[in-house]
Design a protein around this motif. Structure first.
Motif, mmCIF file in Angstrom:
data_model
loop_
_atom_site.group_PDB
_atom_site.id
_atom_site.type_symbol
_atom_site.label_atom_id
_atom_site.label_comp_id
_atom_site.label_asym_id
_atom_site.label_seq_id
_atom_site.Cartn_x
_atom_site.Cartn_y
_atom_site.Cartn_z
ATOM 1 N N THR A 1 40.731 39.517 52.229
ATOM 2 C CA THR A 1 39.715 39.681 52.239
ATOM 3 C C THR A 1 38.654 38.788 52.252
ATOM 4 O O THR A 1 37.541 37.702 53.301
ATOM 5 C CB THR A 1 38.992 40.710 51.473
ATOM 6 N N ARG B 1 38.577 46.236 55.204
ATOM 7 C CA ARG B 1 39.523 45.698 55.120
ATOM 8 C C ARG B 1 39.644 44.993 53.657
ATOM 9 O O ARG B 1 38.730 44.306 53.580
ATOM 10 C CB ARG B 1 40.371 45.972 56.494
ATOM 11 N N LEU C 1 42.328 42.895 52.092
ATOM 12 C CA LEU C 1 43.774 42.145 52.591
ATOM 13 C C LEU C 1 43.962 41.330 51.065
ATOM 14 O O LEU C 1 43.191 41.179 50.843
ATOM 15 C CB LEU C 1 43.166 41.311 53.899
ATOM 16 N N PRO C 2 46.155 41.161 51.579
ATOM 17 C CA PRO C 2 46.615 42.015 52.165
ATOM 18 C C PRO C 2 46.897 43.528 51.682
ATOM 19 O O PRO C 2 46.142 43.486 50.779
ATOM 20 C CB PRO C 2 47.443 41.001 51.835
#
Length: 249
Positions: free
Chosen positions: A108, A145, A147-148
């Motif tokens: 992210t 989101r 991430l990962p």
């Protein structure tokens, strides 16, 4: 044309009378038993000899508030706040989660460097604006989101004394997010087939934060397979989980 309330009421009464007449024609009359009624039981208090707890055993972050540093609110209008700037401010305030080889969400952080709202590959989702605090001004519900992985962060922000304030924070693998009245409703998949978790945060004027007011496991139908091992593990809170995917439950 929609029927008026008196008209609908009159038609309903006529339908009931006709139904009763038809039933009477095909029935010899008399009362019929519907079976034994279940006995009403009042709640049974267990272990009344235990002394009541005076403090919580775990920190649930139930009234989390946080002023966002480094982000201005032009004219106290939250719609003028840049959502990617808000996420970058969170990364700067908590680098342990986002920076370094062992950081959980380093993906992210790397994508947020040049992230522009709506650009391809930007982890920030479409922002939503609604008055959740009841002060007559829009508040910001933001998702991005992590991430990962498959986790999504959900945040709610309001404006207080010209400052941007975070009043709700949660992350998990999500099925859906909804806004209803003064509430944010988050649905997450369960390891039990045919069920999902439903969590609801509601604005509390005394705490000036979104409080977790409902935490349910609901049947969604379909599937009779045994529970499967979780594909993820949210670690947003030290609150003990009832499954690997529900750290804040």
């Amino acid at each position: 044309m929609p029927l008026s309330r008196p008209t609908r009421t009159a038609l309903a009464v006529i339908a009931v009378v006709l139904s009763a007449a038809v039933t009477a024609c095909g029935d010899a009359g008399g009362l019929r038993g519907a079976g034994a009624a279940p006995t009403a039981n009042s709640p049974a208090r267990l272990w009344p000899e235990l002394p009541p707890a005076s403090s919580p055993a775990f920190d649930f972050d139930e009234a989390e508030r946080k002023t966002v540093k480094g982000v201005t609110v032009p004219g106290d209008d939250i719609r003028k706040v840049d959502p990617p700037a808000v996420v970058r401010a969170e990364i700067a305030a908590d680098p342990g989660d986002y920076r370094g080889d062992k950081a959980r969400y380093r993906g992210t952080a790397s994508r947020m460097v040049d992230c522009q709202e709506g650009a391809e590959g930007c982890p920030v989702l479409r922002p939503y604006y609604r008055d959740l605090t009841g002060d007559g001004h829009d508040d910001l519900t933001l998702g991005f989101r992590l991430l990962p992985g498959e986790l999504t962060a959900v945040r709610v922000y309001t404006v207080e004394e010209h400052r941007l304030v975070q009043v709700m924070s949660y992350e998990d693998a999500l099925s859906a997010v909804e806004l209803a009245g003064r509430s944010v409703i988050v649905r997450s998949p369960s390891e039990v087939a045919g069920y999902e978790y439903r969590l609801q945060w509601t604005w509390d004027a005394e705490q000036k934060a979104m409080l977790l007011t409902h935490d349910e496991m609901l049947r969604t139908g379909g599937g009779t397979q045994p529970p499967q091992e979780s594909r993820h593990q949210s670690q947003s809170s030290p609150r003990p989980s009832r499954s690997p995917s529900a750290s804040a439950r």
